[in-house]
Design a protein around this motif. Structure first.
Motif, PDB file in Angstrom:
ATOM      1  N   TRP A  33     -22.891 -27.623 -60.566  1.00  0.00           N
ATOM      2  CA  TRP A  33     -22.158 -28.413 -59.421  1.00  0.00           C
ATOM      3  C   TRP A  33     -21.841 -27.716 -58.357  1.00  0.00           C
ATOM      4  O   TRP A  33     -22.244 -27.629 -56.948  1.00  0.00           O
ATOM      5  CB  TRP A  33     -21.106 -29.486 -59.760  1.00  0.00           C
ATOM      6  CG  TRP A  33     -19.672 -28.207 -60.274  1.00  0.00           C
ATOM      7  CD1 TRP A  33     -19.641 -27.911 -61.441  1.00  0.00           C
ATOM      8  CD2 TRP A  33     -18.941 -27.801 -59.343  1.00  0.00           C
ATOM      9  NE1 TRP A  33     -18.256 -27.160 -61.348  1.00  0.00           N
ATOM     10  CE2 TRP A  33     -17.916 -26.894 -60.097  1.00  0.00           C
ATOM     11  CE3 TRP A  33     -18.628 -28.043 -58.089  1.00  0.00           C
ATOM     12  CZ2 TRP A  33     -16.801 -26.445 -59.671  1.00  0.00           C
ATOM     13  CZ3 TRP A  33     -17.488 -27.267 -57.314  1.00  0.00           C
ATOM     14  CH2 TRP A  33     -16.711 -26.743 -58.274  1.00  0.00           C
ATOM     15  N   ALA A  36     -25.143 -26.205 -56.772  1.00  0.00           N
ATOM     16  CA  ALA A  36     -25.619 -27.281 -55.913  1.00  0.00           C
ATOM     17  C   ALA A  36     -24.805 -27.392 -54.698  1.00  0.00           C
ATOM     18  O   ALA A  36     -25.415 -27.624 -53.429  1.00  0.00           O
ATOM     19  CB  ALA A  36     -25.405 -28.725 -56.747  1.00  0.00           C
ATOM     20  N   LEU A  37     -23.375 -27.165 -54.702  1.00  0.00           N
ATOM     21  CA  LEU A  37     -22.622 -27.281 -53.490  1.00  0.00           C
ATOM     22  C   LEU A  37     -22.791 -26.072 -52.362  1.00  0.00           C
ATOM     23  O   LEU A  37     -23.126 -26.221 -51.460  1.00  0.00           O
ATOM     24  CB  LEU A  37     -21.199 -27.205 -53.903  1.00  0.00           C
ATOM     25  CG  LEU A  37     -20.006 -27.167 -52.823  1.00  0.00           C
ATOM     26  CD1 LEU A  37     -20.187 -28.582 -52.304  1.00  0.00           C
ATOM     27  CD2 LEU A  37     -18.747 -27.099 -53.408  1.00  0.00           C
ATOM     28  N   SER A  40     -26.139 -26.692 -50.986  1.00  0.00           N
ATOM     29  CA  SER A  40     -26.004 -27.834 -49.952  1.00  0.00           C
ATOM     30  C   SER A  40     -25.645 -27.183 -48.682  1.00  0.00           C
ATOM     31  O   SER A  40     -25.864 -27.633 -47.616  1.00  0.00           O
ATOM     32  CB  SER A  40     -25.277 -29.028 -50.395  1.00  0.00           C
ATOM     33  OG  SER A  40     -25.832 -29.614 -51.607  1.00  0.00           O
TER      34      SER A  40
ATOM     35  N   PHE B  10     -13.546 -35.443 -52.735  1.00  0.00           N
ATOM     36  CA  PHE B  10     -14.593 -34.483 -52.191  1.00  0.00           C
ATOM     37  C   PHE B  10     -15.097 -34.768 -50.656  1.00  0.00           C
ATOM     38  O   PHE B  10     -15.597 -33.868 -50.140  1.00  0.00           O
ATOM     39  CB  PHE B  10     -15.601 -34.594 -53.285  1.00  0.00           C
ATOM     40  CG  PHE B  10     -16.741 -33.804 -52.920  1.00  0.00           C
ATOM     41  CD1 PHE B  10     -16.634 -32.425 -52.887  1.00  0.00           C
ATOM     42  CD2 PHE B  10     -18.024 -34.335 -52.607  1.00  0.00           C
ATOM     43  CE1 PHE B  10     -17.838 -31.602 -52.361  1.00  0.00           C
ATOM     44  CE2 PHE B  10     -19.039 -33.634 -52.187  1.00  0.00           C
ATOM     45  CZ  PHE B  10     -18.962 -32.287 -52.218  1.00  0.00           C
ATOM     46  N   ASP B  15     -13.194 -29.612 -52.548  1.00  0.00           N
ATOM     47  CA  ASP B  15     -14.235 -29.208 -53.792  1.00  0.00           C
ATOM     48  C   ASP B  15     -13.734 -29.228 -54.966  1.00  0.00           C
ATOM     49  O   ASP B  15     -14.324 -29.541 -55.951  1.00  0.00           O
ATOM     50  CB  ASP B  15     -14.702 -27.908 -53.287  1.00  0.00           C
ATOM     51  CG  ASP B  15     -15.495 -27.731 -52.050  1.00  0.00           C
ATOM     52  OD1 ASP B  15     -15.734 -28.723 -51.463  1.00  0.00           O
ATOM     53  OD2 ASP B  15     -15.813 -26.597 -51.652  1.00  0.00           O
ATOM     54  N   LEU B  18     -14.783 -32.306 -56.808  1.00  0.00           N
ATOM     55  CA  LEU B  18     -16.151 -32.186 -57.389  1.00  0.00           C
ATOM     56  C   LEU B  18     -15.988 -31.573 -58.665  1.00  0.00           C
ATOM     57  O   LEU B  18     -16.859 -31.986 -59.558  1.00  0.00           O
ATOM     58  CB  LEU B  18     -17.092 -31.656 -56.354  1.00  0.00           C
ATOM     59  CG  LEU B  18     -18.538 -31.675 -56.758  1.00  0.00           C
ATOM     60  CD1 LEU B  18     -19.145 -33.077 -56.713  1.00  0.00           C
ATOM     61  CD2 LEU B  18     -19.358 -30.541 -55.853  1.00  0.00           C
ATOM     62  N   ALA B  19     -15.207 -30.459 -58.594  1.00  0.00           N
ATOM     63  CA  ALA B  19     -15.087 -29.773 -60.087  1.00  0.00           C
ATOM     64  C   ALA B  19     -14.578 -30.447 -60.982  1.00  0.00           C
ATOM     65  O   ALA B  19     -15.310 -30.297 -62.187  1.00  0.00           O
ATOM     66  CB  ALA B  19     -14.235 -28.212 -59.753  1.00  0.00           C
ATOM     67  N   TRP B  52     -26.775 -33.389 -58.434  1.00  0.00           N
ATOM     68  CA  TRP B  52     -25.213 -32.870 -57.943  1.00  0.00           C
ATOM     69  C   TRP B  52     -25.476 -32.777 -56.082  1.00  0.00           C
ATOM     70  O   TRP B  52     -24.741 -33.278 -55.469  1.00  0.00           O
ATOM     71  CB  TRP B  52     -24.708 -31.604 -58.362  1.00  0.00           C
ATOM     72  CG  TRP B  52     -24.099 -31.690 -59.797  1.00  0.00           C
ATOM     73  CD1 TRP B  52     -24.176 -31.114 -60.704  1.00  0.00           C
ATOM     74  CD2 TRP B  52     -22.915 -32.664 -59.835  1.00  0.00           C
ATOM     75  NE1 TRP B  52     -23.536 -31.543 -61.730  1.00  0.00           N
ATOM     76  CE2 TRP B  52     -22.614 -32.431 -61.222  1.00  0.00           C
ATOM     77  CE3 TRP B  52     -22.285 -33.638 -59.147  1.00  0.00           C
ATOM     78  CZ2 TRP B  52     -21.517 -33.286 -61.870  1.00  0.00           C
ATOM     79  CZ3 TRP B  52     -21.389 -34.259 -59.760  1.00  0.00           C
ATOM     80  CH2 TRP B  52     -20.733 -34.134 -61.036  1.00  0.00           C
ATOM     81  N   ILE B  56     -23.449 -34.710 -53.437  1.00  0.00           N
ATOM     82  CA  ILE B  56     -22.769 -33.883 -52.280  1.00  0.00           C
ATOM     83  C   ILE B  56     -23.324 -34.485 -50.999  1.00  0.00           C
ATOM     84  O   ILE B  56     -22.360 -34.850 -50.093  1.00  0.00           O
ATOM     85  CB  ILE B  56     -23.014 -32.491 -52.544  1.00  0.00           C
ATOM     86  CG1 ILE B  56     -22.400 -31.967 -53.696  1.00  0.00           C
ATOM     87  CG2 ILE B  56     -22.619 -31.618 -51.070  1.00  0.00           C
ATOM     88  CD1 ILE B  56     -22.821 -30.509 -54.067  1.00  0.00           C
TER      89      ILE B  56
END
Lengths: 384, 185
Positions: A33, A36-37, A40, B10, B15, B18-19, B52, B56
């Motif tokens: 994740w 991916a963040l 992005s 998120f 963030d 999301l974690a 993911w 996002i």
């Protein structure tokens, strides 16, 4: 593997193991994740709102525009030029006919003979083809209107009191001095069952006048008239004739230039020349025949005595009626089928170029749409 | 805190939310993806990471028509399908990923039945394979699996019964072949 392994619980456990959770990484910096963040944010672009604004880029737009422009240009150039070519072909044919003295109604050998020493009165101008007469006095400027060549035919059935007398009167109607004549005539039977039949060929301009005269001779039982346009046939003959004459001139010129050629070659060229001349003669004969058909209308006259009973249709039964209906339906359906086939052939072959262009355009559009759809399926928001 | 709330947080820039979501689902999703991709962990990681990225990207447009779990699983399943299609078109000539079932450690560790089931399930149609894996996936109930597949629960159960019968048949055939080969001198 043994039989005990196939126990349902064992299979289900094995299935559960196939997709059992797998820890990616405990470290947040290498977790999926997190990667991916970062990815992005690195490639953050504002979300595009439309499929078209997103996918159609400049080269694609230019291609589409070029295709459309090409199509429009082709439409704008080819269609009018086709129409112009057709019109000019007609005008040229008319002008050629007029200038070469090839007007059918006026210059075919037979008509020359019949008009000899007798200028046609104004009223005898061909009514069937008003644009044919292109003399400068009557038509100072050429117009694209096609010179129509129409073959007129008429039929009339009369009941008269005196068949023989009427027959004799009718034989006097054609004006032989102007080339009109009786094509066939027959007088059959005895009084009161006497009947007569005649076929007159009269000048097309006098058709109406002659029919009026015939109507006064008895009671009109039936009357019909047809006009067949053979303009295309005549134009085609003219074009073929000009072409053959041009080939003849070229062959003659070739023969003159190569006077010292071997005898065999000269003979070959002469043979070809003979063929060309034979074709020219055949075309001229066809043209004259067409001219005669246009110049002289055909009138078929049937005379029947007043005392003679009219043929009465037999009172047919339902079986005959059924057979006739089926026969009519069969004929009609065959005609419809023929018309449909002709229409399809005309549409397909006549528009072949356009079909090809449209096909190419459709192919291009289809590929573009497919690309867009694929891109959309890749990029669209996942369904919830 | 619910998944949807975390996603909304998120979307607003938190963030950590999301974690938190990743902590709840990532390992399950990797497991499912590995099952769908013939045990290829490398591809499973790719699929989940791409999923993911889509989460996002589209977090702000999530409207809550389904639960976050359903949405996420659908994304992962679609990514796995894409990856399978892509790999089918581009043969893996130069790649040498560590396949789980080819790894010596796993070969030792895995039970023979699991290998047979993996082999048998690989022969099933993709839809059947997906159904079986989803239904026996530890992160999902049958109701949730039906939601992910967008089919009624009853339909899921009947299809599951058929799929299991198909799998058992396949395994039984394999066992028969195995026994025949064992008795052949």
């Amino acid at each position: 593997m043994n039989a005990s392994n196939l126990h349902p619980d064992a299979i289900e456990q094995a299935l559960a193991d196939l997709s059992k959770p797998v820890q990616a990484s405990a470290d947040a910096s290498v977790a999926l994740w997190h990667a991916a963040l970062r990815a992005s944010r690195a490639s953050a672009t504002p979300p595009r709102r439309s499929v078209f604004t997103r996918e159609i880029r400049l080269p694609q737009l230019a291609t589409i525009a070029a295709c459309l422009l090409l199509f429009l240009l082709a439409s704008a150039i080819i269609l009018p030029s086709l129409g112009k070519a057709r019109s000019s072909a007609r005008v040229a044919t008319s002008a050629q006919v007029a200038s070469d003295g090839l007007v059918m109604e006026r210059t075919s050998p037979m008509q020359l003979k019949m008009m000899e020493g007798r200028p046609p009165p104004a009223s005898t101008a061909p009514v069937s083809s008003p644009a044919i007469d292109l003399s400068p006095a009557q038509s100072p400027s050429l117009t694209p209107a096609p010179a129509r060549q129409v073959v007129h035919k008429a039929a009339i059935d009369l009941r008269v009191t005196d068949v023989r007398g009427t027959f004799a009167k009718i034989t006097l109607l054609p004006n032989e001095a102007t080339g009109e004549y009786i094509e066939t005539s027959s007088l059959t039977g005895e009084e009161p069952n006497i009947a007569a039949s005649l076929t007159l060929r009269v000048a097309a301009s006098r058709l109406s006048e002659t029919l009026n005269a015939l109507r006064t001779l008895g009671t009109v039982i039936s009357e019909s008239a047809t006009g067949q346009d053979i303009t295309d046939t005549v134009m085609d003959l003219e074009a073929r004739l000009r072409n053959e004459e041009r080939i003849e001139r070229e062959v003659l010129a070739l023969l003159d230039k190569r006077a010292d050629s071997p005898l065999s070659e000269v003979l070959t060229v002469r043979t070809q020349l003979n063929d060309i001349r034979a074709r020219i003669e055949a075309i001229k004969a066809q043209r004259e025949r067409a001219g005669r058909m246009v110049a002289l209308a055909t009138i078929v006259i049937n005379l029947r005595s007043q005392a003679q009973p009219l043929p009465v249709a037999e009172d047919s039964g339902i079986a005959d009626y059924f057979i006739k209906s089926v026969s009519d339906a069969w004929q009609t359906s065959l005609r419809t089928l023929s018309d449909t086939a002709a229409f399809l052939i005309r549409t397909f072959l006549g528009g072949l170029v356009w079909w090809l262009l449209l096909g190419l355009l459709a192919l291009g559009l289809w590929r573009l749409i497919r690309r867009l759809v694929r891109a959309q399926s890749r990029e669209a928001a996942p369904t919830e | 805190m619910s998944d949807e709330t975390l996603l909304a947080r998120f979307a607003k820039g938190d963030d950590a939310a999301l974690a938190e979501l990743a902590g709840r689902y990532e390992s399950s999703l990797i497991g499912l993806a590995a099952g769908l991709l013939d045990g290829r962990l490398d591809l499973a990681h790719d699929a989940v990471q791409e999923s993911w990225m889509r989460v996002i990207k589209y977090a702000k447009s999530f409207e809550g028509r389904s639960s976050f779990r359903t949405w996420m699983y659908r994304i992962v399943i679609n990514r796995c399908k894409d990856l399978r299609d892509r790999r089918a078109k581009e043969p893996l000539a130069d790649e040498s990923p560590p396949k789980i079932d080819e790894s010596p450690l796993r070969l030792v560790a895995e039970h023979a039945l699991q290998q047979d089931v993996r082999a048998a399930i690989g022969l099933l149609p993709p839809a059947t394979r997906l159904l079986l894996l989803l239904c026996y996936h530890q992160g999902l109930t049958h109701t949730q699996a039906a939601q992910v597949l967008d089919i009624p629960l009853g339909t899921l159960k009947s299809r599951l019964a058929a799929a299991l019968a198909q799998l058992r048949e396949s395994l039984r055939d394999k066992e028969t072949d195995h026994d025949t080969n064992a008795h052949t001198p």
